[in-house]
Enzyme design. Structure first.
Site, PDB file in Angstrom:
ATOM      1  N   ASP A 109       1.138   8.584  -0.851  1.00  0.00           N
ATOM      2  CA  ASP A 109       0.738   7.996  -2.184  1.00  0.00           C
ATOM      3  C   ASP A 109      -0.532   7.322  -2.365  1.00  0.00           C
ATOM      4  O   ASP A 109      -1.150   7.265  -1.177  1.00  0.00           O
ATOM      5  CB  ASP A 109       2.048   7.146  -2.551  1.00  0.00           C
ATOM      6  CG  ASP A 109       3.567   7.893  -2.559  1.00  0.00           C
ATOM      7  OD1 ASP A 109       3.274   8.949  -2.928  1.00  0.00           O
ATOM      8  OD2 ASP A 109       4.403   7.041  -2.727  1.00  0.00           O
TER       9      ASP A 109
ATOM     10  N   TYR B  63       5.561   5.719  10.697  1.00  0.00           N
ATOM     11  CA  TYR B  63       5.057   5.147   9.621  1.00  0.00           C
ATOM     12  C   TYR B  63       5.194   3.533  10.104  1.00  0.00           C
ATOM     13  O   TYR B  63       6.093   3.006  10.964  1.00  0.00           O
ATOM     14  CB  TYR B  63       5.715   5.147   8.375  1.00  0.00           C
ATOM     15  CG  TYR B  63       5.561   6.453   7.639  1.00  0.00           C
ATOM     16  CD1 TYR B  63       4.481   6.323   6.635  1.00  0.00           C
ATOM     17  CD2 TYR B  63       6.201   7.612   7.780  1.00  0.00           C
ATOM     18  CE1 TYR B  63       4.079   7.598   6.005  1.00  0.00           C
ATOM     19  CE2 TYR B  63       5.838   8.669   7.053  1.00  0.00           C
ATOM     20  CZ  TYR B  63       4.939   8.673   6.196  1.00  0.00           C
ATOM     21  OH  TYR B  63       4.725   9.669   5.150  1.00  0.00           O
TER      22      TYR B  63
END
Length: 305
Positions: free
Chosen positions: A72, A125
């Site tokens: 994103d 992540y």
């Protein structure tokens, strides 16, 4: 008996092609995400523009340009992956010399022609939590709940064919000042020491990590109980989707993407160059911090008079 040898130009061209995977580092602050969007600056658009400019690729379909994932807007990376095939030998630093400073190639690997970076063996992540009111023990307790295979339908904004995902591991850590970058960059002000939440899994849903982080924080500050977390996972069929607000993208990093049988070779010069660029931007941010800190102090002094 007469044998006929047929010549197919497209097959001959393929034989001259080599398929390469590249590991990409970028600071997501000035990008509108990874995926190409009309009239917006994106990581994918920058990569394609410069690969074309340097004659590595031309037609995206013929070069079979593929990506591992779409981060994103605001999300950073040290390990996103692209792949393409080209007749030209891939030179990492030639590409980096063309690319802007906030996006750089860090490593490359030869891969088979059928390689698709989307199908990874493991993704990592890291989310950085900048709060001093979080209970570390509760964060670890939440991590244990999330590990394993679950239905994460409450942790995505988009309806998808399957929302079952497996979390292989979650590690919670907090560096000390001795471990942190102050010892390497003594001219910087004393840094904040965030809590690192490292999440490992084969694949993730859209917004899944950032929604998970909201739950981690809510439990760690006493706003949510562990029993509520269990209810959010594996909801009964037909149950309304929970409204979990995502945390900010600015503190999320795609650390790594790994593949079975693919060994990336990191380019030492490219990594050192990206480190220098990051250090320069960090020093600039520290100067901006010092300016604002000085103005705040001056305003307090003015109010005191």
């Amino acid at each position: 008996m007469i044998f006929t040898i047929a010549f197919y130009p497209e097959i001959n061209n393929i034989s001259n092609m080599k398929r390469t995977a590249l590991k990409i580092g970028y600071i997501g602050t000035n990008f509108h995400g990874f995926q190409r969007q009309p009239d917006l600056r994106t990581v994918e658009e920058e990569l394609i523009y410069h690969l074309r400019k340097l004659d590595y690729i031309d037609d995206l379909k013929k070069s079979r340009f593929r990506i591992a994932g779409r981060t994103d807007a605001g999300v950073h990376s040290l390990g996103n992956v692209i792949s393409f095939q080209s007749e030209k030998e891939v030179r990492v630093n030639e590409i980096n010399n063309s690319l802007p400073d906030d996006i750089q190639i860090l490593a490359k690997a030869p891969v088979r022609f059928g390689f698709k970076p989307r199908y990874a063996e493991m993704r990592q992540y890291r989310y950085l939590l900048f709060r001093d009111d979080l209970d570390i023990d509760k964060l670890n307790e939440v991590a244990e709940v999330f590990k394993g295979t679950h239905n994460f339908t409450n942790f995505t904004k988009r309806f998808q064919k399957t929302t079952t995902r497996t979390i292989a591991d979650i590690k919670i850590s907090q560096p000390t000042l001795e471990d942190y970058h102050k010892k390497d960059f003594p001219n910087l002000h004393e840094p904040l020491t965030p809590i690192f939440v490292d999440i490992y899994g084969e694949s993730f849903l859209w917004n899944m990590v950032r929604k998970m982080m909201r739950v981690f924080v809510d439990v760690a500050i006493g706003k949510m109980e562990i029993e509520e977390v269990n209810k959010l996972l594996n909801p009964p069929e037909g149950a309304p989707r929970a409204n979990i607000k995502v945390l900010e993208p600015d503190y999320l990093i795609l650390m790594n993407v790994e593949y079975d049988g693919v060994k990336f070779q990191y380019d030492q010069y490219a990594c050192e160059r990206f480190t220098r660029d990051l250090t320069d931007s960090l020093c600039d941010l520290q100067k901006k911090y010092a300016i604002r800190e000085s103005m705040i102090k001056s305003l307090k002094d003015l109010k005191g008079n």
